[in-house]
Structures are given as structure tokens and as C-alpha cells.
Write a protein that holds these residues in place. Structure first.
Motif, PDB file in Angstrom:
ATOM      1  N   TYR A  30       2.235  -8.350 -14.713  1.00 22.25           N
ATOM      2  CA  TYR A  30       1.327  -8.242 -13.569  1.00 22.25           C
ATOM      3  C   TYR A  30       0.229  -9.299 -13.690  1.00 22.25           C
ATOM      4  O   TYR A  30      -0.795  -9.075 -14.349  1.00 22.25           O
ATOM      5  CB  TYR A  30       0.699  -6.844 -13.510  1.00 22.25           C
ATOM      6  N   ARG A  80      -5.684  -5.676  -9.786  1.00 24.96           N
ATOM      7  CA  ARG A  80      -5.215  -4.428 -10.376  1.00 24.96           C
ATOM      8  C   ARG A  80      -6.057  -4.228 -11.638  1.00 24.96           C
ATOM      9  O   ARG A  80      -5.912  -4.981 -12.592  1.00 24.96           O
ATOM     10  CB  ARG A  80      -3.734  -4.564 -10.717  1.00 24.96           C
ATOM     11  N   ASN A 108      -8.042   0.660  -6.270  1.00 28.20           N
ATOM     12  CA  ASN A 108      -6.936   0.642  -7.225  1.00 28.20           C
ATOM     13  C   ASN A 108      -7.460   0.388  -8.646  1.00 28.20           C
ATOM     14  O   ASN A 108      -7.111  -0.596  -9.299  1.00 28.20           O
ATOM     15  CB  ASN A 108      -5.929  -0.431  -6.819  1.00 28.20           C
ATOM     16  N   ARG A 158       2.768   1.947 -17.541  1.00 37.41           N
ATOM     17  CA  ARG A 158       3.464   1.195 -16.492  1.00 37.41           C
ATOM     18  C   ARG A 158       3.418   1.943 -15.168  1.00 37.41           C
ATOM     19  O   ARG A 158       3.132   1.351 -14.114  1.00 37.41           O
ATOM     20  CB  ARG A 158       4.918   0.921 -16.885  1.00 37.41           C
ATOM     21  N   ALA A 159       3.680   3.254 -15.211  1.00 40.51           N
ATOM     22  CA  ALA A 159       3.650   4.047 -13.978  1.00 40.51           C
ATOM     23  C   ALA A 159       2.267   4.011 -13.340  1.00 40.51           C
ATOM     24  O   ALA A 159       2.130   3.938 -12.116  1.00 40.51           O
ATOM     25  CB  ALA A 159       4.060   5.487 -14.282  1.00 40.51           C
ATOM     26  N   LEU A 161       0.040   1.583 -13.543  1.00 36.41           N
ATOM     27  CA  LEU A 161      -0.197   0.279 -12.939  1.00 36.41           C
ATOM     28  C   LEU A 161       0.575   0.100 -11.643  1.00 36.41           C
ATOM     29  O   LEU A 161       0.150  -0.656 -10.757  1.00 36.41           O
ATOM     30  CB  LEU A 161       0.176  -0.835 -13.925  1.00 36.41           C
ATOM     31  N   GLU A 162       1.688   0.788 -11.505  1.00 35.59           N
ATOM     32  CA  GLU A 162       2.484   0.691 -10.281  1.00 35.59           C
ATOM     33  C   GLU A 162       2.038   1.679  -9.212  1.00 35.59           C
ATOM     34  O   GLU A 162       2.393   1.546  -8.044  1.00 35.59           O
ATOM     35  CB  GLU A 162       3.960   0.908 -10.609  1.00 35.59           C
ATOM     36  N   TRP A 163       1.247   2.676  -9.610  1.00 35.64           N
ATOM     37  CA  TRP A 163       0.740   3.694  -8.682  1.00 35.64           C
ATOM     38  C   TRP A 163      -0.374   3.079  -7.833  1.00 35.64           C
ATOM     39  O   TRP A 163      -1.259   2.413  -8.343  1.00 35.64           O
ATOM     40  CB  TRP A 163       0.220   4.876  -9.481  1.00 35.64           C
ATOM     41  N   GLU A 164      -0.331   3.324  -6.554  1.00 33.00           N
ATOM     42  CA  GLU A 164      -1.351   2.779  -5.660  1.00 33.00           C
ATOM     43  C   GLU A 164      -2.501   3.766  -5.550  1.00 33.00           C
ATOM     44  O   GLU A 164      -2.330   4.877  -5.057  1.00 33.00           O
ATOM     45  CB  GLU A 164      -0.764   2.491  -4.272  1.00 33.00           C
TER      46      GLU A 164
END
Length: 320
Positions: A30, A80, A108, A158-159, A161-164
Motif C-alpha cells: 500500500y 491510509r 480512514n 491486512r483486513a 488496512l483494506e477496511w474502509e
């Protein structure tokens, strides 16, 4: 830490260590990821990211309110953002800034609180984050994650960082038993069913998951089959898993390294009362602060043990 032995678990890394390693590795995935820390990067392990990506790491000093201001500004500009400190410094010291600068605008920002719970040991009550989950849950829209071991933590990072949207990740200081084998399919909002059983359900998270598995082994030796759920996501809660436990077993024991009010036990109890009432018991810190001491001694002194889980489960099954 002598937990997980009855269930045959080997000791692994601390969740804070696994987080630091995962964050460093994900820095290359990222390019918009930036990290802000409150001068405790050697403890939160964000130092691993700082060493790999120094231009994307910011140490704001011992100033948690300012930390959140910087983090929210970076998030508003499209980054992020991970904002890390000790759980008590982050949630207690900077609560109003998190409320108005992160939660209200739903930015975020990924809040990461290490050294949570009484298992930090000798540092004492001033640095024990034991109300942090309740504070995070009081903020609308903030996802709350409490992984149980190093592999779940890497997947949770990881989850997250991908969660909005805003997220709180709770981490511990001491090494904990290994429960999962990688890769871990960590889905925010879904519980892990670690053990089957129809007599009673034990719902736990964090280091209490290993104790729940130990308790299930002891209960099995006594003829009681316990279902064990790792509720690694406190919000959004896996309501379906809770309803199934309430319907299919004779009661629920919730175990967490947190104060009695406002944590995992509270949200599970709300789901149970709304959908399928059943008898419940709670293994937690009750309504009290702890003291300084060795982690194992503190866990025993304040009843965060597999023995207390066993006693609560037996009380449920014997009373029904």
C-alpha cells in the motif's frame, strides 16, 4: 505465560510483534500507507515500518491528541493512516480528538492500541488499557478488532488496512500461544469457531481464547462439551454465531481481558437478549482496576484463568 498448555498449544509471538512485522510487509503493498506514532514505536513495533519506509513514518512525540490531529489530517488528504500508541494513551488521552477528528467524519484512520489489558504486568494500572474496547465501541462506526495470536494479528492488520473507515486494533505485550496456522482467513465481522460442542459455548478474544481452549479440554474431561468461538471482531459483531450458540447450547460464557462493563460481554449480551435469551456468565476484570505485578500473577489474581471459565461453564450446565 502458562496458558494454552492443556490444549496442546505452543507459545508464539506477542500480537504487537506480529502487527509490526505485518505493517512493515504491507508497506510495500500500500504506497498510500503512512504511520503516525506517539514516541513509543519501539513498543508498538511501528519501528519496523519506520526502518523500511522512513519518509512515511511520523513520530509526533508524547502528544496523543496531536497524534490524532495529524492522523486525521493525513486521512482527509487521502492517505491510509495507522495511528499507534499504548491502548490507554490512545483511547483515554485522545478520546475527544478521536471522537471529533476520526469517528464523526468517519475518516480512514486505523487506531492501534498496544499494551492492552493487565497482562502488561509491572508497568502498572496507569498504563493498562482496560476500558479501551468500551471507549472504542462508544464511537459510532468504529470497527473493533481483538486478535488472539500472531497469525490472526497479521491477517487482521491486512483486513484493517483494506477496511474502509475507522478501525481500532487491540494488541498485547506478552507472547501468546499459537492458535492458527497461516494463512488465516480473517473476515471483519465473522467469528472463528475453534471447537464444537452442544453443552455450553465459550466466547472469547485476545489472550483469553487460549484459556477458553484450555477450559474446553478440562470441561471435556468432566463430560461437558464446550463450543469455543474466537470473537476477534467485537464490532461488527457476528450476531449469527451468537444466536446459533444461544439456540444450540445451554448457555454462554464470555471471557475477555477487559472491564466488566462495555466490552465483548456487553455486546454479546445485547445480541442474546434481542434474539434468543439464554443463561450467561462473564469472566473479566469485574468492576475494578488492577495493580502492578508479574503478568501470570495478575491474571490469576484477577480471575482471568481457564479455571474461572470452567467454573462459570459448570455453573451454567449444572443449574439448567
Amino acid at each position: 505465560m502458562n496458558i494454552g498448555t492443556r490444549a496442546g498449544l505452543r507459545m508464539g509471538k506477542a500480537t504487537r510483534d506480529a502487527f509490526g512485522e505485518a505493517l512493515r510487509d504491507l508497506g510495500g503493498v500500500y504506497p498510500d500507507l503512512v504511520v503516525v506514532d506517539g514516541d513509543v514505536s519501539n513498543s508498538t513495533r511501528t519501528e519496523y515500518f519506520a526502518q523500511a519506509f522512513p519518509q512515511r513514518f511520523f513520530n509526533v512525540g508524547i502528544a496523543e491528541s496531536n497524534l490524532i490531529g495529524v492522523a486525521s489530517g493525513l486521512a482527509a488528504s487521502g492517505k491510509r493512516v495507522v495511528a499507534a500508541s499504548f491502548a490507554c494513551f490512545l483511547l483515554c488521552n485522545a478520546f475527544d480528538q478521536i471522537r471529533m477528528g476520526v469517528a464523526y467524519p468517519r475518516l480512514n484512520v486505523k487506531l492501534v492500541g498496544s499494551h492492552a489489558g493487565i497482562s502488561i504486568g509491572e508497568d502498572g494500572p496507569s498504563q493498562m488499557g482496560i476500558e479501551d474496547v468500551a471507549l472504542a465501541l462508544s464511537l459510532p462506526g468504529v470497527a473493533v478488532l481483538v486478535p488472539a495470536d500472531e497469525h490472526a494479528t497479521r491477517a487482521a492488520t491486512r483486513a484493517m488496512l483494506e477496511w474502509e473507515g475507522p478501525t481500532y486494533l487491540r494488541l498485547g505485550r506478552p507472547p501468546v500461544p499459537v492458535i492458527y496456522e497461516p494463512p488465516v482467513d480473517f473476515v471483519i465481522g465473522r467469528a472463528f469457531r475453534l471447537r464444537e460442542g452442544n453443552d455450553v459455548t465459550i466466547i472469547a478474544n485476545g489472550l483469553m481464547v487460549a484459556m477458553a481452549l484450555d477450559a474446553a479440554e478440562e470441561l471435556a474431561a468432566r463430560g461437558v462439551q464446550a463450543r469455543v468461538l474466537d470473537m476477534a471482531t467485537v464490532r461488527p459483531l457476528d450476531v449469527d454465531a451468537v444466536i446459533a450458540a444461544a439456540r444450540e447450547t445451554r448457555g454462554i460464557v464470555v471471557a475477555e481481558e477487559h472491564l466488566h462493563y462495555g466490552g465483548l460481554g456487553s455486546v454479546v449480551a445485547m445480541a442474546v437478549s434481542q434474539h434468543h435469551p439464554c443463561p450467561m456468565r462473564f469472566v473479566d476484570l469485574d468492576d475494578r482496576y488492577a495493580e502492578s505485578g508479574a503478568p501470570d500473577d495478575l491474571l490469576r489474581a484477577y480471575g482471568l484463568t481457564s479455571e474461572r471459565i470452567v467454573a462459570a461453564a459448570l455453573e451454567l450446565t449444572e443449574r439448567i
